[in-house]
Design a protein around this motif. Sequence first.
Motif, PDB file in Angstrom:
ATOM      1  N   GLY A 114       0.783  -1.231   0.000  1.00  0.00           N
ATOM      2  CA  GLY A 114       0.000   0.000   0.000  1.00  0.00           C
ATOM      3  C   GLY A 114       0.813   1.278   0.000  1.00  0.00           C
ATOM      4  N   VAL A 115       2.142   1.159  -0.027  1.00  0.00           N
ATOM      5  CA  VAL A 115       2.965   2.366  -0.141  1.00  0.00           C
ATOM      6  C   VAL A 115       2.689   2.993  -1.504  1.00  0.00           C
ATOM      7  CG1 VAL A 115       5.322   3.290  -0.176  1.00  0.00           C
ATOM      8  CG2 VAL A 115       4.740   1.372   1.349  1.00  0.00           C
ATOM      9  N   ASN A 116       2.366   4.293  -1.524  1.00  0.00           N
ATOM     10  CA  ASN A 116       2.027   4.939  -2.795  1.00  0.00           C
ATOM     11  C   ASN A 116       2.914   6.137  -3.111  1.00  0.00           C
ATOM     12  OD1 ASN A 116       0.942   6.878  -1.025  1.00  0.00           O
ATOM     13  ND2 ASN A 116      -1.133   6.041  -1.216  1.00  0.00           N
ATOM     14  N   ARG A 117       3.932   6.368  -2.266  1.00  0.00           N
ATOM     15  CA  ARG A 117       4.861   7.473  -2.525  1.00  0.00           C
ATOM     16  C   ARG A 117       6.249   7.070  -2.034  1.00  0.00           C
ATOM     17  NH1 ARG A 117       6.932  12.185  -0.060  1.00  0.00           N
ATOM     18  NH2 ARG A 117       7.121  13.942  -1.512  1.00  0.00           N
ATOM     19  N   LEU A 118       7.265   7.328  -2.844  1.00  0.00           N
ATOM     20  CA  LEU A 118       8.643   7.073  -2.457  1.00  0.00           C
ATOM     21  C   LEU A 118       9.409   8.385  -2.434  1.00  0.00           C
ATOM     22  CD1 LEU A 118       9.758   3.924  -4.508  1.00  0.00           C
ATOM     23  CD2 LEU A 118       9.035   3.995  -2.116  1.00  0.00           C
ATOM     24  N   SER A 119      10.341   8.488  -1.499  1.00  0.00           N
ATOM     25  CA  SER A 119      11.281   9.603  -1.477  1.00  0.00           C
ATOM     26  C   SER A 119      12.680   9.011  -1.574  1.00  0.00           C
ATOM     27  CB  SER A 119      11.125  10.416  -0.186  1.00  0.00           C
ATOM     28  OG  SER A 119      12.010  11.525  -0.188  1.00  0.00           O
ATOM     29  N   ILE A 120      13.338   9.252  -2.697  1.00  0.00           N
ATOM     30  CA  ILE A 120      14.641   8.635  -2.971  1.00  0.00           C
ATOM     31  C   ILE A 120      15.742   9.665  -2.801  1.00  0.00           C
ATOM     32  CG2 ILE A 120      16.003   7.298  -4.607  1.00  0.00           C
ATOM     33  CD1 ILE A 120      13.448   6.501  -6.018  1.00  0.00           C
ATOM     34  N   GLY A 121      16.735   9.337  -1.980  1.00  0.00           N
ATOM     35  CA  GLY A 121      17.835  10.249  -1.711  1.00  0.00           C
ATOM     36  C   GLY A 121      18.921  10.140  -2.760  1.00  0.00           C
ATOM     37  N   ILE A 157       6.920   9.921  -7.003  1.00  0.00           N
ATOM     38  CA  ILE A 157       8.294   9.759  -6.522  1.00  0.00           C
ATOM     39  C   ILE A 157       8.926  11.123  -6.304  1.00  0.00           C
ATOM     40  CG2 ILE A 157      10.591   8.827  -7.010  1.00  0.00           C
ATOM     41  CD1 ILE A 157       9.307   6.737  -8.790  1.00  0.00           C
ATOM     42  N   ASN A 158       9.516  11.306  -5.126  1.00  0.00           N
ATOM     43  CA  ASN A 158      10.319  12.481  -4.834  1.00  0.00           C
ATOM     44  C   ASN A 158      11.791  12.121  -4.972  1.00  0.00           C
ATOM     45  OD1 ASN A 158      11.194  15.086  -3.539  1.00  0.00           O
ATOM     46  ND2 ASN A 158      11.926  13.644  -1.992  1.00  0.00           N
ATOM     47  N   VAL A 159      12.584  13.073  -5.461  1.00  0.00           N
ATOM     48  CA  VAL A 159      14.033  12.929  -5.507  1.00  0.00           C
ATOM     49  C   VAL A 159      14.645  14.061  -4.680  1.00  0.00           C
ATOM     50  CG1 VAL A 159      16.092  12.961  -6.962  1.00  0.00           C
ATOM     51  CG2 VAL A 159      14.017  11.802  -7.763  1.00  0.00           C
ATOM     52  N   ASP A 160      15.499  13.699  -3.720  1.00  0.00           N
ATOM     53  CA  ASP A 160      16.229  14.678  -2.911  1.00  0.00           C
ATOM     54  C   ASP A 160      17.533  15.049  -3.604  1.00  0.00           C
ATOM     55  OD1 ASP A 160      14.441  14.820  -0.828  1.00  0.00           O
ATOM     56  OD2 ASP A 160      15.539  13.460   0.481  1.00  0.00           O
ATOM     57  N   ILE A 161      17.817  16.346  -3.712  1.00  0.00           N
ATOM     58  CA  ILE A 161      19.118  16.796  -4.201  1.00  0.00           C
ATOM     59  C   ILE A 161      19.658  17.864  -3.250  1.00  0.00           C
ATOM     60  CG2 ILE A 161      18.664  16.270  -6.627  1.00  0.00           C
ATOM     61  CD1 ILE A 161      18.071  19.215  -7.077  1.00  0.00           C
ATOM     62  N   MET A 162      20.978  18.078  -3.308  1.00  0.00           N
ATOM     63  CA  MET A 162      21.625  19.043  -2.430  1.00  0.00           C
ATOM     64  C   MET A 162      22.571  19.936  -3.219  1.00  0.00           C
ATOM     65  SD  MET A 162      22.533  16.764   0.961  1.00  0.00           S
ATOM     66  CE  MET A 162      22.983  18.173   1.964  1.00  0.00           C
ATOM     67  N   GLN A 178      19.770  18.662 -14.556  1.00  0.00           N
ATOM     68  CA  GLN A 178      19.367  18.198 -15.884  1.00  0.00           C
ATOM     69  C   GLN A 178      19.211  16.683 -15.923  1.00  0.00           C
ATOM     70  OE1 GLN A 178      18.238  20.152 -18.123  1.00  0.00           O
ATOM     71  NE2 GLN A 178      18.827  21.985 -16.949  1.00  0.00           N
ATOM     72  N   LYS A 179      20.077  15.955 -15.225  1.00  0.00           N
ATOM     73  CA  LYS A 179      19.948  14.498 -15.194  1.00  0.00           C
ATOM     74  C   LYS A 179      18.658  14.078 -14.479  1.00  0.00           C
ATOM     75  CE  LYS A 179      24.648  12.729 -15.690  1.00  0.00           C
ATOM     76  NZ  LYS A 179      25.727  11.916 -15.057  1.00  0.00           N
ATOM     77  N   VAL A 180      18.312  14.776 -13.405  1.00  0.00           N
ATOM     78  CA  VAL A 180      17.069  14.457 -12.688  1.00  0.00           C
ATOM     79  C   VAL A 180      15.860  14.770 -13.568  1.00  0.00           C
ATOM     80  CG1 VAL A 180      15.616  15.123 -10.723  1.00  0.00           C
ATOM     81  CG2 VAL A 180      18.063  14.727 -10.392  1.00  0.00           C
ATOM     82  N   LEU A 181      15.911  15.898 -14.264  1.00  0.00           N
ATOM     83  CA  LEU A 181      14.799  16.263 -15.145  1.00  0.00           C
ATOM     84  C   LEU A 181      14.698  15.330 -16.344  1.00  0.00           C
ATOM     85  CD1 LEU A 181      15.104  20.163 -15.084  1.00  0.00           C
ATOM     86  CD2 LEU A 181      13.447  18.733 -13.880  1.00  0.00           C
ATOM     87  N   GLY A 182      15.789  14.655 -16.668  1.00  0.00           N
ATOM     88  CA  GLY A 182      15.785  13.734 -17.794  1.00  0.00           C
ATOM     89  C   GLY A 182      15.331  12.327 -17.459  1.00  0.00           C
ATOM     90  N   LEU A 183      15.030  12.067 -16.186  1.00  0.00           N
ATOM     91  CA  LEU A 183      14.563  10.739 -15.789  1.00  0.00           C
ATOM     92  C   LEU A 183      13.240  10.408 -16.464  1.00  0.00           C
ATOM     93  CD1 LEU A 183      15.325  10.991 -11.960  1.00  0.00           C
ATOM     94  CD2 LEU A 183      16.532   9.517 -13.592  1.00  0.00           C
ATOM     95  N   LYS A 184      13.050   9.127 -16.793  1.00  0.00           N
ATOM     96  CA  LYS A 184      11.812   8.658 -17.413  1.00  0.00           C
ATOM     97  C   LYS A 184      11.217   7.543 -16.570  1.00  0.00           C
ATOM     98  CE  LYS A 184      12.463  11.319 -21.016  1.00  0.00           C
ATOM     99  NZ  LYS A 184      11.732  12.584 -21.136  1.00  0.00           N
ATOM    100  N   PRO A 185       9.982   7.683 -16.095  1.00  0.00           N
ATOM    101  CA  PRO A 185       9.186   8.912 -16.115  1.00  0.00           C
ATOM    102  C   PRO A 185       9.782   9.946 -15.154  1.00  0.00           C
ATOM    103  CG  PRO A 185       8.115   7.275 -14.747  1.00  0.00           C
ATOM    104  CD  PRO A 185       9.300   6.594 -15.366  1.00  0.00           C
ATOM    105  N   GLY A 186       9.497  11.196 -15.399  1.00  0.00           N
ATOM    106  CA  GLY A 186      10.066  12.254 -14.562  1.00  0.00           C
ATOM    107  C   GLY A 186       9.503  12.213 -13.149  1.00  0.00           C
ATOM    108  N   PRO A 187      10.317  12.575 -12.145  1.00  0.00           N
ATOM    109  CA  PRO A 187       9.797  12.659 -10.777  1.00  0.00           C
ATOM    110  C   PRO A 187       8.753  13.769 -10.682  1.00  0.00           C
ATOM    111  CG  PRO A 187      11.970  13.665 -10.900  1.00  0.00           C
ATOM    112  CD  PRO A 187      11.719  13.015 -12.238  1.00  0.00           C
ATOM    113  N   VAL A 188       7.750  13.546  -9.862  1.00  0.00           N
ATOM    114  CA  VAL A 188       6.695  14.559  -9.717  1.00  0.00           C
ATOM    115  C   VAL A 188       7.013  15.524  -8.578  1.00  0.00           C
ATOM    116  CG1 VAL A 188       4.893  13.101 -10.711  1.00  0.00           C
ATOM    117  CG2 VAL A 188       5.335  13.017  -8.233  1.00  0.00           C
ATOM    118  N   HIS A 189       8.081  15.247  -7.828  1.00  0.00           N
ATOM    119  CA  HIS A 189       8.433  16.084  -6.678  1.00  0.00           C
ATOM    120  C   HIS A 189       9.949  16.101  -6.544  1.00  0.00           C
ATOM    121  CE1 HIS A 189       8.731  17.455  -2.488  1.00  0.00           C
ATOM    122  NE2 HIS A 189       7.450  17.727  -2.503  1.00  0.00           N
ATOM    123  N   ILE A 190      10.499  17.276  -6.283  1.00  0.00           N
ATOM    124  CA  ILE A 190      11.937  17.417  -6.063  1.00  0.00           C
ATOM    125  C   ILE A 190      12.166  18.273  -4.826  1.00  0.00           C
ATOM    126  CG2 ILE A 190      14.111  18.317  -6.982  1.00  0.00           C
ATOM    127  CD1 ILE A 190      13.014  17.767  -9.805  1.00  0.00           C
TER     128      ILE A 190
END
Length: 381
Positions: A114-121, A157-162, A178-190
């Motif tokens: 039932g997990v419906n959201r991931l946050s990837i570091g 999916i969220n992607v954390d950047i620093m 640019q690499k994060v924006l180029g992900l397929k499918p793109g993350p919906v949260h950054i």
Amino acid sequence: MTSDIELYFHIPFCVRKCYYCDFLSAPADTHTRASYMEALERETVERAAEYAGKTVVTIFIGGGTPSTVEAGQIASLLRTVREHYHVSEDAEITVEVNPGTADAEKLKVYRAAGVNRLSIGLQSADDTELAAVGRIHTWQQFLDTYEAAAAAGFSNINVDIMSALPGQTPESYSNTLQKVLGLKPGPVHISAYSLILEEGTVLWEQARQGRLDLPDEDTDRELYSVTKAVLEQAGYVRYEISNYARPGFECRHNCGYWRRRDYVGFGLGAASLIDNVRFRNGENLQTYLRNPSDCREDRQVLSIGEQMEEFMFLGLRMTEGISPEEFARCFGKSLDYVYGEVIRKNRDDGLLEWKEGVPRRLALTEKGLDLANYVMAQFLL
């Protein structure tokens, strides 16, 4: 006490502590992790009666690195929550994941649970920068994790950047974006954070010894500006100081914190806010394992003044700002009566503005977002 509640579960384990991290986390063996997850379920069950009649609208499993424990342990925890709490059918359920700790099978188990959201570091797409801050993964390992998450059916999916990492340049940071924006499918949260040196961390010690090559202040500001320009041009909306999302994909759990929704934290060191009372669990692992339901401490009943302060400096983190009508409804006094002078000063300085609408809202300007800590400090009564 409101009828909605958020649940946070702290899993304090990681493969290795990152050099910038001052969170409550540390490596642990398999037996310790299993014992802790059992204790976490016990606390969840034993606390359930306190929140009977409340609807759980978000669940966030954070750390540490939750993906260091067995996938079945996460699934079991979520089953226990559903058995003992009233969980909304559309509840947002997030798990934090680090590359190198979550394979395709583990992610499939999360999705089935039932997990419906991931946050990837991620933090950086540059392997040299990742090594400089003690991350255990490479860009390729992040890609593997991200692609496995998409294949498992995750679309939120969220992607954390620093930014402002050791050795980082505007060029290398732009490359990460640019690499994060180029992900397929793109993350919906950054989530885009600037490195902060916390006392006692490896990086803090390196800086103290003069051994840390950090971007200078002007470069740090440039990276901050690049983040906003690039992400907004790509269609992400900045809804909070450090968070950008496609419309409709804002993190509901974190928005609850900024809006002061009731939340309860389970696990070592986890904080809670219930009916304007703040408290937290203790940080001694052995004490928690022995009796996880008898470790609450630092209970603070918030005064009206403290509630007002939190309403302002948490609410102003969000770009939508705060509602004067809601302030009056909560506290029985007008926003102008309590904070009129502070608001006028910061409007004159170009740091606050009234956003027209029905109803209108008070928000930080672009300049105010840059100087958010300075502005928010003025709302302390």
